[in-house]
Design a protein around this motif. Sequence first.
Motif, PDB file in Angstrom:
ATOM      1  N   THR A 122      11.133   3.585  -4.799  1.00  8.21           N
ATOM      2  CA  THR A 122      10.386   3.157  -5.977  1.00  8.21           C
ATOM      3  C   THR A 122       8.923   3.559  -5.842  1.00  8.21           C
ATOM      4  N   ASN A 123       8.226   3.557  -6.949  1.00  2.00           N
ATOM      5  CA  ASN A 123       6.803   3.936  -6.936  1.00  2.00           C
ATOM      6  C   ASN A 123       5.976   2.978  -6.099  1.00  2.00           C
ATOM      7  N   ALA A 124       6.302   1.683  -6.167  1.00  2.00           N
ATOM      8  CA  ALA A 124       5.555   0.711  -5.374  1.00  2.00           C
ATOM      9  C   ALA A 124       5.780   0.934  -3.886  1.00  2.00           C
ATOM     10  N   GLU A 125       7.005   1.233  -3.508  1.00  2.00           N
ATOM     11  CA  GLU A 125       7.277   1.500  -2.091  1.00  2.00           C
ATOM     12  C   GLU A 125       6.573   2.767  -1.630  1.00  2.00           C
ATOM     13  N   LEU A 126       6.541   3.781  -2.477  1.00  2.00           N
ATOM     14  CA  LEU A 126       5.848   5.022  -2.120  1.00  2.00           C
ATOM     15  C   LEU A 126       4.349   4.782  -1.978  1.00  2.00           C
ATOM     16  N   LEU A 127       3.790   3.977  -2.881  1.00  2.00           N
ATOM     17  CA  LEU A 127       2.366   3.642  -2.776  1.00  2.00           C
ATOM     18  C   LEU A 127       2.089   2.872  -1.488  1.00  2.00           C
ATOM     19  N   GLY A 128       2.980   1.940  -1.154  1.00  2.00           N
ATOM     20  CA  GLY A 128       2.788   1.182   0.081  1.00  2.00           C
ATOM     21  C   GLY A 128       2.826   2.082   1.306  1.00  2.00           C
ATOM     22  N   GLN A 129       3.713   3.078   1.306  1.00  2.00           N
ATOM     23  CA  GLN A 129       3.785   3.985   2.435  1.00  2.00           C
ATOM     24  C   GLN A 129       2.526   4.832   2.547  1.00  2.00           C
ATOM     25  N   TYR A 130       1.985   5.286   1.405  1.00  2.00           N
ATOM     26  CA  TYR A 130       0.730   6.048   1.430  1.00  2.00           C
ATOM     27  C   TYR A 130      -0.414   5.194   1.980  1.00  2.00           C
ATOM     28  N   MET A 131      -0.467   3.919   1.564  1.00  2.00           N
ATOM     29  CA  MET A 131      -1.521   3.029   2.068  1.00  2.00           C
ATOM     30  C   MET A 131      -1.379   2.820   3.563  1.00  2.00           C
ATOM     31  N   LEU A 132      -0.146   2.690   4.026  1.00  2.00           N
ATOM     32  CA  LEU A 132       0.076   2.486   5.453  1.00  2.00           C
ATOM     33  C   LEU A 132      -0.332   3.716   6.256  1.00  2.00           C
ATOM     34  N   ASP A 133       0.009   4.901   5.764  1.00  2.00           N
ATOM     35  CA  ASP A 133      -0.400   6.125   6.446  1.00  2.00           C
ATOM     36  C   ASP A 133      -1.919   6.263   6.471  1.00  2.00           C
ATOM     37  N   ALA A 134      -2.558   5.884   5.366  1.00  2.00           N
ATOM     38  CA  ALA A 134      -4.022   5.956   5.323  1.00  2.00           C
ATOM     39  C   ALA A 134      -4.641   4.977   6.310  1.00  2.00           C
ATOM     40  N   ALA A 135      -4.051   3.764   6.420  1.00  2.00           N
ATOM     41  CA  ALA A 135      -4.595   2.771   7.359  1.00  2.00           C
ATOM     42  C   ALA A 135      -4.488   3.264   8.797  1.00  2.00           C
ATOM     43  N   ILE A 136      -3.394   3.933   9.122  1.00  2.00           N
ATOM     44  CA  ILE A 136      -3.227   4.455  10.475  1.00  2.00           C
ATOM     45  C   ILE A 136      -4.275   5.528  10.757  1.00  2.00           C
ATOM     46  N   GLU A 137      -4.558   6.364   9.765  1.00  2.00           N
ATOM     47  CA  GLU A 137      -5.540   7.426   9.978  1.00  2.00           C
ATOM     48  C   GLU A 137      -6.969   6.892  10.024  1.00  2.00           C
ATOM     49  N   PHE A 138      -7.272   5.891   9.166  1.00  2.00           N
ATOM     50  CA  PHE A 138      -8.635   5.333   9.156  1.00  2.00           C
ATOM     51  C   PHE A 138      -8.883   4.398  10.322  1.00  2.00           C
ATOM     52  N   GLY A 139      -7.799   3.864  10.879  1.00  2.00           N
ATOM     53  CA  GLY A 139      -7.952   2.882  11.948  1.00  2.00           C
ATOM     54  C   GLY A 139      -7.464   1.530  11.499  1.00  2.00           C
ATOM     55  N   SER A 140      -6.371   1.064  12.090  1.00  2.00           N
ATOM     56  CA  SER A 140      -5.799  -0.211  11.659  1.00  2.00           C
ATOM     57  C   SER A 140      -6.601  -1.411  12.124  1.00  2.00           C
ATOM     58  N   ASP A 141      -7.611  -1.201  13.008  1.00  2.00           N
ATOM     59  CA  ASP A 141      -8.427  -2.321  13.455  1.00  2.00           C
ATOM     60  C   ASP A 141      -9.702  -2.467  12.653  1.00  2.00           C
ATOM     61  N   THR A 142      -9.929  -1.576  11.668  1.00  2.00           N
ATOM     62  CA  THR A 142     -11.105  -1.704  10.798  1.00  2.00           C
ATOM     63  C   THR A 142     -10.766  -2.614   9.627  1.00  2.00           C
ATOM     64  N   PRO A 143     -11.797  -3.234   9.000  1.00  2.00           N
ATOM     65  CA  PRO A 143     -11.515  -4.105   7.843  1.00  2.00           C
ATOM     66  C   PRO A 143     -10.763  -3.371   6.733  1.00  2.00           C
TER      67      PRO A 143
END
Length: 419
Positions: free
Chosen positions: A89-110
């Motif tokens: 679904t689109n929501a699941e795809l958006l969630g996966q993109y956000m998760l990938d972005a968080a891993i790249e930006f740093g999951s310990d940052t706000p």
Amino acid sequence: MDFNVKKLASDAGVFFTRAVQFTEEKLGQAEKTELDPHLENLITRADSTKNWTEKILKQTEVLLQPNPSARIEEFIYDKLDKKLPSRTTNAELLGQYMLDAAIEFGSDTPYGKTLITVAEYQKRLGGAEREFLHTSAVTFLSPLRNFLEGDWRTISKERRLLENRRLDLDICKARLKKAKLAEAKAAATPDFQETRPRNYVLSASASALQSGWESWDVEPDPVVSEQRKLLSEEVDKAEHELRVAQTEFDRQAEVTRLLLEGISSTHLNHLRCLQDFAEAQATYYAQCHHYMQDLQRELNRCANAVSAPHSSASVCPNPVSPAFLSGPASSGAAVPAASSSSSQKPVTLAMEQSQLPVTGARKARVLYDYDAHDTSELSLLADELITVYTVPGMDPDWLIGERGNEKGKVPVTYLELLS
């Protein structure tokens, strides 16, 4: 082979005769047998049911799947009788993109932690949407489609057969009418012939004058008699064919009537399906509302932690389980966050509200299962009865629920309050 050719020629002749009758009826040159008014009303009702069912089915498919290409793909898989592959679904795809972005930006940052939090709830929304689409397809779309592809095809076939029987009946009526007219015309023709020449002169004797008519030699015309006999046989044959056609027409009309009366049962079935669809919608939107409320609380908690850098909650809490983060980089960053949040457990809700006044205690039935997100909430099981009440200053979307010695906050949307 001869039989097949003869049958083909016979069928072609019947088709041509029916076409002529139909054309003459449209031009007003032939009489048409009218159907029973009750049967006409049933046909009109059935046509209306079919038309509106098609429109409702088509628009529901657009609502559930706005993408035309995806609808075409579903249609092809359905016609090939193959299982449609699972689609993200689109929501699941958006969630996966956000998760990938968080891993790249740093999951310990706000920002990374907030992306992880929102990604989890987006995936929850996608899961709720997937369940809603599946339930709607099974309980609503499939029954409507089965009616159009099954029951309606049978009704249409019987209606076409009824129309053919009516045409055959009108053809027999016209044939009988023509045969009777020909018979009446033949009956008005003299059926005798003179055997003497017309210039024969009668004797002027008294005996000849007295004998009068007897002096002429007459005998029945065999041609006229044979013609009358043939016409009489034609009338009898036409009457027999008319009786047979009338019997077949009446029998087919009864079969069609019974099928059309079944539309009432179809309406009742579609009513139940519509109720199931509305219930699935209500469940889906209630889940979405609950998830978004939880997300807002998590974001507010994170914002409050960031705005108070010198407090013990200076680290933005991470409500996401470590298993949610995929990959080695994310799992290591999620564990400290989870441990820090577990070290800062709030006081249980029962202790916090032991001195708060209780208002409006009443029973409630749980509509859906609910898993508590922290120690301040109470997990619920569908169909169980609990006692609920509110306290001053509490969020109106939540109530305090009690089940034996257990107590905690419960969402209102998951409850049916009883009198």
